[in-house]
Write an enzyme that holds these catalytic residues in place. Structure first.
Site, PDB file in Angstrom:
ATOM      1  N   HIS A 226       0.856  -1.171   0.000  1.00  0.00           N
ATOM      2  CA  HIS A 226       0.000   0.000   0.000  1.00  0.00           C
ATOM      3  C   HIS A 226       0.904   1.236   0.000  1.00  0.00           C
ATOM      4  O   HIS A 226       1.912   1.263   0.709  1.00  0.00           O
ATOM      5  CB  HIS A 226      -0.892  -0.001   1.245  1.00  0.00           C
ATOM      6  N   PRO A 227       0.587   2.259  -0.776  1.00  0.00           N
ATOM      7  CA  PRO A 227       1.477   3.422  -0.825  1.00  0.00           C
ATOM      8  C   PRO A 227       1.511   4.232   0.464  1.00  0.00           C
ATOM      9  O   PRO A 227       2.444   5.014   0.675  1.00  0.00           O
ATOM     10  CB  PRO A 227       0.914   4.249  -1.979  1.00  0.00           C
TER      11      PRO A 227
END
Length: 382
Positions: A226-227
């Site tokens: 996930h960024p």
């Protein structure tokens, strides 16, 4: 009685976005009259096939009646107009401007049928500089920002595995049609709906919008991570991988204790989502020092017992053939004119505990002409 019982829909669409939309409406009880050219919907000719029947066409055209019309012939075009004057909803995905040139545009048809909900689905919408660009799902994924943010770190942009722009546009179209029908109940007037695949997919990129619009940053490709949150991704086990999703400090403390490193919860490098993301390689090493000694099933069992979101990575056969999928009725079988019965995956929502589903699978090409003409009082047009 299904929620859309009595709603009549003329479906002029083909391939995926429009047919997916109208299949959802069919599941909810709408009557779908699918108008096809003499050669049939393009999806009838795209495999995989079973006994000559396209699986893609079968899955996305359940619950519909088929009528073959050649819109280049004046008499067939006039019949299409007559049907449009008698239905509640029309769905089309011609290139912008084509329907109007045929005399099947919203202005003309709604003048004859003011209660008509007219829904156009296209790549880039009915207005705007890009409206005339040819667009398949891949084009929209490329231009929406999704591909640029998808892929392995340092690698090339990647498309999503499914035709997600088509499907999301079809989903939004069905949602908009139902909202317009509710509005019609209050006003007596239909609506003209303009659904663009580009707009629909762009609207779904919430993490990218958070980074771009609020943080002034472009999303970077980070693979399965996930960024913004860590740990949130895939982790190696002795026989494969599992996914683990942790979104807050409490969950991370639980995970740290589970993997045998409770002190990590107080490590400044791991004190927040931001700091854990900045130190993602160290977090990953901490977890895989534990998970690599376990099978995927053992790791998922331990994580789940601790209340942490985790899962094995299944293929579609595993996703379809398990006790939970069976209990939820994810795959059903419907009567088909050629196959006898055909597997289908319908809309997923349960209403008062029941999941509405179309009564039949996909139709035979042109197999419902007499039924449709009789129903609409147009027998003389046969």
């Amino acid at each position: 009685m299904k929620p859309l019982h009595g709603v009549k829909v003329l479906d002029l669409s083909r391939v995926l976005a429009g047919p997916y939309c109208t299949a959802l409406l069919a599941d909810l009880g709408a009557e779908i009259i699918k108008l096809e050219p003499p050669a049939g919907d393009d999806y009838r000719h795209i495999g995989p096939f079973r006994d000559g029947e396209s699986a893609l066409f079968t899955l996305n055209n359940r619950g519909k009646k088929s009528l073959v019309l050649d819109l280049k012939k004046p008499e067939d075009l006039e019949l299409a107009r007559d049907l449009a004057a008698r239905v509640d909803v029309l769905v089309e995905n011609f290139r912008p401007g084509v329907a109007a040139r045929l005399g099947l545009g919203p202005d003309e048809l709604r003048a004859a049928n003011p209660r008509l909900v007219y829904c156009s689905i296209s790549g880039f919408g009915q207005k705007g500089p890009f409206r005339d660009l040819p667009a398949y799902d891949l084009v929209v994924q490329a231009m929406s920002g999704l591909m640029a943010a998808t892929g392995e770190e340092g690698g090339a942009p990647l498309k999503a595995g499914e035709s997600i722009a088509d499907l999301i546009a079809g989903l939004f179209a069905s949602w908009a049609i139902m909202a317009a029908l509710v509005g019609r109940n209050a006003t007596g007037q239909g609506a003209t709906l303009d659904v663009a695949m580009y707009d629909a997919l762009f609207s779904m990129l919430t993490t990218s919008h958070a980074l771009h619009l609020y943080a002034g940053a472009l999303p970077q490709r980070v693979g399965n991570r996930h960024p913004l949150s860590t740990p949130f991704g895939c982790f190696s086990t002795s026989d494969g991988q599992v996914v683990i999703a942790v979104l807050n400090g409490r969950q991370f403390a639980t995970l740290a204790a589970l993997v045998g490193a409770p002190e990590a919860a107080n490590d400044p490098r791991f004190a927040s989502d931001e700091s854990r993301t900045a130190n993602e390689p160290a977090v990953k090493a901490l977890i895989e020092n534990w998970s690599a000694r376990l099978t995927a099933d053992e790791a998922v069992a331990a994580l789940s017992a601790a209340g942490l979101p985790a899962a094995p990575i299944w293929d579609i056969a595993q996703a379809a053939a398990n006790d939970h999928a069976a209990a939820r009725g994810l795959v059903s079988h419907l009567p088909h004119p050629v196959l006898g019965t055909a597997p289908t995956v319908g809309q997923p929502v349960r209403f008062d505990g029941e999941k509405p589903l179309a009564a039949t699978s996909a139709p035979r090409l042109g197999g419902d002409l007499e039924t449709i003409l009789r129903e609409f009082g147009l027998e003389a047009r046969a």
